[in-house]
Design a protein around this motif. Structure first.
Motif, PDB file in Angstrom:
ATOM      1  N   LYS A  36       0.831  -1.211   0.000  1.00 55.41           N
ATOM      2  CA  LYS A  36       0.000   0.000   0.000  1.00 55.41           C
ATOM      3  C   LYS A  36       0.855   1.246   0.000  1.00 55.41           C
ATOM      4  O   LYS A  36       0.511   2.250  -0.593  1.00 55.41           O
ATOM      5  N   TYR A  74      -5.125 -11.755   2.406  1.00 50.89           N
ATOM      6  CA  TYR A  74      -5.672 -11.405   3.719  1.00 50.89           C
ATOM      7  C   TYR A  74      -4.615 -10.733   4.581  1.00 50.89           C
ATOM      8  O   TYR A  74      -4.285 -11.192   5.662  1.00 50.89           O
ATOM      9  N   VAL A 132      -1.866  -4.182  -1.681  1.00 47.30           N
ATOM     10  CA  VAL A 132      -2.926  -3.768  -2.589  1.00 47.30           C
ATOM     11  C   VAL A 132      -3.466  -4.992  -3.321  1.00 47.30           C
ATOM     12  O   VAL A 132      -2.695  -5.798  -3.831  1.00 47.30           O
ATOM     13  N   HIS A 133      -4.787  -5.133  -3.361  1.00 50.55           N
ATOM     14  CA  HIS A 133      -5.384  -6.315  -3.988  1.00 50.55           C
ATOM     15  C   HIS A 133      -5.526  -6.101  -5.486  1.00 50.55           C
ATOM     16  O   HIS A 133      -6.625  -5.955  -6.009  1.00 50.55           O
ATOM     17  N   PRO A 139      -9.443   9.490  -9.035  1.00 51.56           N
ATOM     18  CA  PRO A 139      -9.686   8.403  -8.082  1.00 51.56           C
ATOM     19  C   PRO A 139     -11.101   7.848  -8.181  1.00 51.56           C
ATOM     20  O   PRO A 139     -11.307   6.635  -8.076  1.00 51.56           O
ATOM     21  N   SER A 193     -11.891   3.908  -8.947  1.00 51.02           N
ATOM     22  CA  SER A 193     -12.634   2.946  -8.133  1.00 51.02           C
ATOM     23  C   SER A 193     -13.849   2.447  -8.898  1.00 51.02           C
ATOM     24  O   SER A 193     -14.274   1.307  -8.728  1.00 51.02           O
ATOM     25  N   ARG A 236     -14.498  -1.524  -9.689  1.00 50.28           N
ATOM     26  CA  ARG A 236     -15.699  -2.221  -9.248  1.00 50.28           C
ATOM     27  C   ARG A 236     -16.344  -2.985 -10.396  1.00 50.28           C
ATOM     28  O   ARG A 236     -16.897  -4.038 -10.211  1.00 50.28           O
TER      29      ARG A 236
END
Lengths: 167, 177
Positions: B81, B115, B120-121, B168, B172, B176
């Motif tokens: 991150k 997890y 960052v995923h 941003p 996002s 999504r």
């Protein structure tokens, strides 16, 4: 076991318990206020290398245990010091006056477990950005709430829980 | 770009094409990657560049140390991150048109670090990704295949598959969907 008895003679009041880890490394539980003195004595005995400072959170006992792994290059011996502090107000005296390596290691322990080391000249987060909420190695850290890191106008790190603000 | 194949075997000395096609062909064969290794996948990336696999065969030979001279970012490794804003800055500093290959499981969706609090995923939540190369780590062959896929996408008339989101909110939104 000669190191342990030697150390115990130098500061009998500060030593709470003497034993060994499962792998045979000598272990000494010390009182928090006696930590710098015992650390100094250990260094005089040849434990010049502070290999690691780490910690474990025990929420049931309301305590955090901080572990100091020492090594003696001349005798090729290990020594483990353990000190416990309250969980709600985690404070320990700094050993950065004894080993300069503790400067970074204590910052890491503060970052991940929230233990404040009194006497550390520059105690701030080392891995996570400064505005990060919480200390992730504590058992009650909320893993489900994602925190997002982005860059502010001055180039500083901005942390937010809001996915709209994004990375 | 069929006419160019004739130029190779010497049968034809005149090639008919459009300026756009010619530019796309040139662009796809001179991708300069950014020297950008984040974790262990970078070792495979270096291996793909070395003489055994020789990425230079596909025109992608010069790893540039500055984003100003690079137009391909191979994100090789775990994206922490704290690194995320820096990756975004580097991407914005790269010359247009710029392309991104996400290399390895960590870069695609967090991989084994799904997890954790600090990873960052998926790098596609920060910057737009053109090609995903799965694996942990992907072999150099897989990376080369990803590079060839990217070259084909550049050479096709459609170009890159989708527009580049930037704000941003748009980012996002894109992550999504």
């Amino acid at each position: 076991m000669s190191i342990l008895t030697d150390l115990q003679e130098r500061s009998p009041a500060g030593v709470l318990q003497v034993g060994a880890l499962d792998d045979g490394k000598p272990l000494m539980r010390v009182a928090p206020q006696a930590l710098p003195q015992i650390a100094g004595a250990a260094k005089e005995l040849g434990f010049a290398h502070l290999a690691c400072i780490t910690g474990v959170d025990y929420p049931d006992e309301h305590e955090i245990e901080v572990i100091y792994n020492l090594y003696n290059y001349d005798q090729r011996e290990n020594l483990v010091l353990k000190a416990r502090t309250s969980r709600d107000e985690a404070r320990l005296p700094s050993v950065s006056g004894v080993w300069r390596a503790a400067l970074f290691l204590e910052r890491e322990t503060y970052d991940l477990l929230g233990v404040r080391f009194e006497g550390h000249p520059d105690l701030k987060r080392i891995l996570l950005p400064e505005p990060w909420v919480g200390h992730p190695l504590r058992k009650d850290y909320e893993m489900n709430r994602q925190q997002f890191v982005s860059k502010g106008p001055q180039g500083e790190d901005v942390v937010s829980f809001d996915p709209q603000e994004g990375w | 770009m069929a006419p160019l194949n004739h130029a190779k075997d010497g049968l034809g000395s005149i090639v008919m094409t459009t300026v756009e096609d010619f530019l796309r062909w040139g662009r796809s064969n001179s991708l300069w990657p950014l020297t950008f290794g984040l974790a262990c996948c970078a070792i495979e990336m270096m291996s793909a560049q070395d003489s055994d696999y020789d990425m230079a065969r596909f025109g992608s030979e010069i790893f540039r140390p500055t984003p100003r001279q690079a137009d391909l970012m191979i994100v090789a490794g775990t994206v922490c991150k704290r690194m995320a804003p820096r990756i975004k800055t580097l991407f914005e500093q790269m010359a247009e048109p710029r392309y991104v290959i996400a290399m390895g499981a960590c870069t695609i969706n967090g991989g084994p670090y799904q997890y954790t609090y600090s990873v960052v995923h998926g790098v596609d939540k920060i910057i737009p990704v053109d090609v995903h190369v799965p694996g942990c780590p992907p072999t150099p062959e897989a990376l080369l295949q990803g590079l060839i896929k990217l070259q084909r996408a550049i050479r096709s008339r459609e170009g890159r598959p989708r527009p580049v989101p930037f704000s941003p909110a748009e980012l996002s939104e894109a992550s999504r969907s």
